[in-house]
Design an enzyme around this catalytic site. Structure first.
Site, short mmCIF file in Angstrom:
data_model
loop_
_atom_site.label_atom_id
_atom_site.label_comp_id
_atom_site.label_asym_id
_atom_site.label_seq_id
_atom_site.Cartn_x
_atom_site.Cartn_y
_atom_site.Cartn_z
N GLU A 1 -1.47 -9.53 -1.39
CA GLU A 1 -3.04 -9.18 -0.82
C GLU A 1 -3.82 -9.31 -2.29
O GLU A 1 -5.23 -10.23 -2.73
CB GLU A 1 -3.61 -8.45 -0.07
CG GLU A 1 -3.44 -8.86 1.22
CD GLU A 1 -3.23 -7.91 2.13
OE1 GLU A 1 -3.75 -7.27 2.90
OE2 GLU A 1 -2.85 -6.30 2.31
N ALA B 1 1.06 -1.01 -0.27
CA ALA B 1 -0.07 -0.05 0.17
C ALA B 1 0.44 1.46 0.30
O ALA B 1 1.86 1.24 0.57
CB ALA B 1 -0.90 -0.24 1.45
N GLU C 1 3.38 -6.48 7.09
CA GLU C 1 2.54 -5.66 7.84
C GLU C 1 3.22 -4.89 9.11
O GLU C 1 3.69 -4.07 9.87
CB GLU C 1 1.64 -5.42 8.06
CG GLU C 1 0.95 -5.37 6.48
CD GLU C 1 0.66 -6.01 5.35
OE1 GLU C 1 0.08 -6.10 4.38
OE2 GLU C 1 1.09 -7.47 6.13
N GLY D 1 0.02 -5.66 0.74
CA GLY D 1 -1.44 -5.17 -0.03
C GLY D 1 -1.03 -5.87 -1.32
O GLY D 1 -1.95 -6.15 -2.48
#
Length: 259
Positions: free
Chosen positions: A113, A65, A133, A110
């Site tokens: 993901e 992200a 994270e 992300g």
């Protein structure tokens, strides 16, 4: 629609979505919204039978992200950020067509993901994966705590998420995180070969198979078997079923039309 954070191209029944924020392709609100729009358009595009998802450049599929966007968000704003990511990723996961992640370079946070939302993951031999994270004092917020355990098992998922370790493509293959590892220079070629094979299959049956698997995984076995019958009947009602069985009986190659 004109996109800025992604690129969308179509050729021979295959659409390719390229994350276009090089060199690291960080995921931000704009990418999430553009991905959602692109997937919505591809859902209704009968000329497309399969989708490839990849990143621009050779450094990253998506390195996570966009921390610069997230850093100063309020809890309410970060909730909305996570919602935008999950809306986009659910649309990818539930697209009624197969989606292949062609993973070049880093797929972290992300980015990992996003790859988890796809039906297949083909990785370059230089690719790296992780959910780091924890090192930022947070946890995955775009499906990592849910999709990763379902794919590789809870124990291994906890190992990756709790420790924040980054693993190479070979280790990812061993865990079942990716389907195949290929030399970097052959990545898109291999993804396109798979996409073309998938796009040649009957579209209704493909959509029903995907729906039965994805939805059934979250149901008890009795409900899932009922769902399977419903999906089977839907596929059976298609023109492609008539063509497929007719071609089998006539000993010829079927000509599927996607209806």
């Amino acid at each position: 629609m004109t996109y800025e954070a992604i690129q969308v191209s179509k050729e021979n029944g295959v659409a390719t979505i390229t994350l276009n924020r090089p060199p690291m392709n960080p995921l931000n609100t704009q990418i999430f919204k553009e991905l959602t729009q692109a997937i919505n358009e591809l859902q209704s595009d009968i000329s497309v039978g399969a989708v490839i998802m990849t990143g621009s450049g050779d450094k990253a599929f998506a390195a996570g992200a966009d921390v610069t966007e997230m850093a100063n968000l309020t809890p309410v704003e970060v909730y909305n950020f996570c919602q935008d990511s999950q809306i986009a990723f659910k649309r990818i996961e539930n697209l009624g067509k197969p989606v292949i992640a062609a993973i070049n370079g880093l797929a972290l946070g992300g980015g990992c993901e996003l790859a988890l939302c796809c039906d297949f993951r083909v990785a370059a031999d230089t690719a790296k994966f992780g959910q780091p994270e924890i090192g930022l004092g947070i946890i995955p917020g775009a499906g990592g705590t849910q999709r990763l355990p379902r794919l590789i098992g809870a124990a291994k998922a906890k190992e990756l998420i709790f420790l924040g370790d980054i693993i190479d493509a070979s280790a990812a293959l061993g865990l079942g995180l990716v389907n195949k590892v290929v030399p970097t220079e052959l990545l898109l070629e291999e993804a396109q070969k798979l996409a073309k094979r998938l796009s040649s299959k009957p579209a209704v049956a493909m959509a029903m198979a995907k729906s039965a698997i994805n939805t059934g995984l979250n149901l008890d076995i009795s409900s899932a078997l009922t769902l399977e019958i419903q999906c089977f009947v839907t596929a059976f009602a298609s023109d492609d079923r008539k063509e497929g069985i007719g071609a089998f009986m006539e000993k010829r190659k079927p000509n599927f039309t996607g209806k």
